[in-house]
Scaffold this active site. Structure first.
Site, PDB file in Angstrom:
ATOM      1  CB  CYS A 122      -0.972  -0.044   1.177  1.00  0.00           C
ATOM      2  SG  CYS A 122      -2.278   1.201   1.115  1.00  0.00           S
ATOM      3  CB  ILE A 123       1.011   4.334   2.093  1.00  0.00           C
ATOM      4  CG1 ILE A 123       1.685   5.698   1.974  1.00  0.00           C
ATOM      5  CG2 ILE A 123       1.250   3.717   3.458  1.00  0.00           C
ATOM      6  CD1 ILE A 123       1.210   6.714   3.011  1.00  0.00           C
TER       7      ILE A 123
END
Length: 601
Positions: free
Chosen positions: A335-336
């Site tokens: 994800c991030i």
């Protein structure tokens, strides 16, 4: 307990009296409710709804449409009136026949209305059908608004849907047959228990209503979840580095590190043994390190993306190389953390640093040209609200992010749990995934705004370049061998957007895997479950639609296919390594100490 008089559906006198006694207990709970609301913490109101400009623009566009094409608007209104009047007439006719029954309901099934009374009881049936008629009318009106740009139209659809979902009759005691039946059956105890749950949730969150989704007492980190054995071998202000115990006699020479998202905690990859990616990776013969990020508070206000890179990524890479005596490692970003891993790879290329041998991206967005379901939350009014919030607090509180994600699936993650907890008085379930979901992390002020403004809103990394650490980082400079895994129904990182980012990377060696299911279930998909399948296609020059159309579908988990890819890039086998070395003595047992810090409210 006597609930009804014999042979009757009418509550007995004793039953009614006991119910009154139970309801009197509400007074004490009401005092607690008043007290917690009197000391309620506040957040910026811009985070609760769009600016009035959105609705004003929509109303103006709708009015303009009515002037330019009055026939269409009149047709919509007449259709709505006709359905409403017909619905009322059918209900009246059913009553006139002398039978207390609802008219036939051929409409589509909705799991919110699973109770048979929604179909058989005239009162509940009338309410349900009128609600659905109203919902359709609102959706049709929103769809007919044409003089709005695409982003504004998406926002209007989102917030109008939120209003429709919020006003569902299931969300109110007087129009929820399940809650009313439970109240009678329990002599009002369910309502008392429900109010206790409501007050407890408010007290736990300083007056902010965050619906508790899980029985938090059922889980213990390191006890019955996050149990894979390992040691914290390094710690700094940003992270703890965990090295996991080997489970094979031989391991591949090139170690592997996982950078999890710092919006959530890493143990989503180590919930239970049977679905633990961490356990599975070690069982395949890899030396595995995992970063556990600090849960920041106001003291971290000036911490930016550069700090996560220097004191997170580069510090972890440096210490892993020192412990394992190698020059290159393989890395995973989720994800991030996958987005940031791509930034790191661009920076490494510019610095001539070849420490990362290959990179794997889990549901990682790197090109934010399309914002998908997050469009409502990436407009200036909402981001301005976040900026004002973090300027005041020094960090973005976890519950604000959790609430944002939850409202993308409001019926499943907000209203249904609230009904069960507050109206039915039920104890939340003991569900490990929901426990992790509620155990969030805060974001530092500076980092949050760098990410939201520079990456999400302005899409600088995929366009002119993202300024950081004295460099202008560009997506096209990501040139190491890479594998990207995206999830077909992911509502956080849409797979087509992940794919587009991979297409823009400069690597010659690129693999893209599309797995079924969503942001979590698509990744945490062990082979033993034989559940979700995945798509493979070597031609990444195609559009996303053509790529999937031409892809080969494979039953079961993507894990083995990815591991075969990783194995080719992991060197020879050597004797298994124990965690740490003389310069890195164990500081704590896995899952470490940072992971136990709860988010600030």
């Amino acid at each position: 307990m006597t609930t009804m008089d014999k042979g009757s559906n009418v509550p007995s006198v004793e039953h009614v009296e006991r119910m009154k006694e139970n309801l009197e207990k509400v007074e004490a709970l009401s005092r607690r409710l008043v007290d917690v609301m009197a000391h309620k913490t506040s957040h910026n109101p811009a985070l609760d709804a769009p600016s009035q400009e959105l609705f004003a623009n929509a109303a103006t566009a709708y009015w303009a449409e009515s002037l330019q094409n009055p026939a269409r608007i009149i047709e919509q209104q007449v259709a709505y009136w006709g359905k409403t009047v017909t619905h009322f007439a059918e209900a009246q006719q059913a009553l006139a026949r002398g039978k207390f029954e609802a008219p036939a309901d051929p409409g589509p099934k909705d799991r919110r209305f699973a109770n048979p009374l929604w179909d058989s009881h005239p009162y509940f049936n009338f309410i349900k059908q009128q609600y659905l008629i109203n919902a359709d009318a609102i959706q049709e009106a929103v769809d007919s608004v044409e003089d709005l740009d695409d982003k504004e139209k998406r926002r209007l659809k989102y917030f109008s849907r939120q209003i429709v979902d919020m006003l569902a009759p299931t969300n109110f005691l007087g129009t929820n047959p399940d809650a009313l039946e439970k109240a009678l059956e329990t002599e009002g105890q369910s309502l008392v228990d429900g109010l206790e749950n409501l007050v407890s949730d408010l007290e736990a969150n300083n007056g902010e209503l965050v619906v508790r989704l899980v029985d938090e007492k059922a889980f213990e980190l390191g006890g019955n979840i996050a149990t894979s054995p390992g040691k914290v071998v390094y710690r700094n202000r940003m992270m703890e580095l965990i090295q996991y115990e080997p489970t094979t006699e031989k391991v591949f020479q090139t170690p592997l590190v996982i950078f999890p998202p710092w919006i959530n905690k890493f143990y989503i990859l180590d919930l239970k043994e049977q679905n633990s990616l961490i356990k599975w990776i070690t069982s395949q013969g890899y030396t595995l390190f995992v970063v556990s990020w600090v849960n920041p508070d106001a003291a971290y206000a000036e911490v930016g993306m550069e700090d996560y890179i220097e004191d997170g990524y580069f510090a972890a890479i440096r210490e892993i190389k020192a412990i394992t005596k190698v020059q290159q490692i393989n890395a995973i970003g989720y994800c991030i953390a996958g987005t940031t891993l791509a930034l790191v790879l661009s920076l490494m290329k510019q610095r001539g640093d070849k420490s990362i041998k290959s990179a794997t991206f889990f549901t990682a967005l790197t090109d934010f040209a399309e914002q998908g379901e997050f469009t409502p939350f990436l407009s200036d009014d909402f981001i301005d609200g976040i900026e004002a919030e973090v300027e005041k607090q020094g960090f973005l509180r976890s519950y604000i992010m959790a609430r944002t994600f939850s409202y993308l699936r409001s019926n499943d993650l907000v209203y249904s749990p609230a009904i069960r907890s507050y109206m039915m008085g039920e104890t939340p379930p003991a569900f490990d995934l929901l426990y992790w979901n509620g155990d969030g992390s805060n974001l530092p002020r500076k980092m949050a705004m760098q990410y939201l403004r520079g990456l999400c809103q302005r899409n600088e990394f995929a366009q002119e370049g993202f300024e950081l650490l004295g460099h202008k980082l560009k997506l096209e400079e990501v040139n190491v061998p890479l594998c990207s895994i995206a999830c077909e129904t992911d509502h956080i990182a849409a797979w087509k957007d992940c794919y587009r980012g991979v297409q823009k990377m400069g690597a010659k060696d690129r693999t893209f895997i599309l797995t079924q299911s969503g942001h979590i279930a698509g990744i945490v998909n062990p082979p033993s479950k034989k559940k979700y399948g995945h798509y493979l296609n070597d031609d990444l020059s195609l559009s996303a639609e053509d790529w999937q159309a031409g892809a080969d579908f494979h039953e079961g988990s993507w894990w083995p296919h990815w591991e075969a890819w990783l194995r080719k890039r992991s060197g020879k086998q050597i004797a298994a390594r124990t965690p740490g070395d003389s310069e890195h003595p164990p500081l704590a047992d896995a899952p470490g100490t940072y992971v136990t810090t709860k988010a600030s409210r």
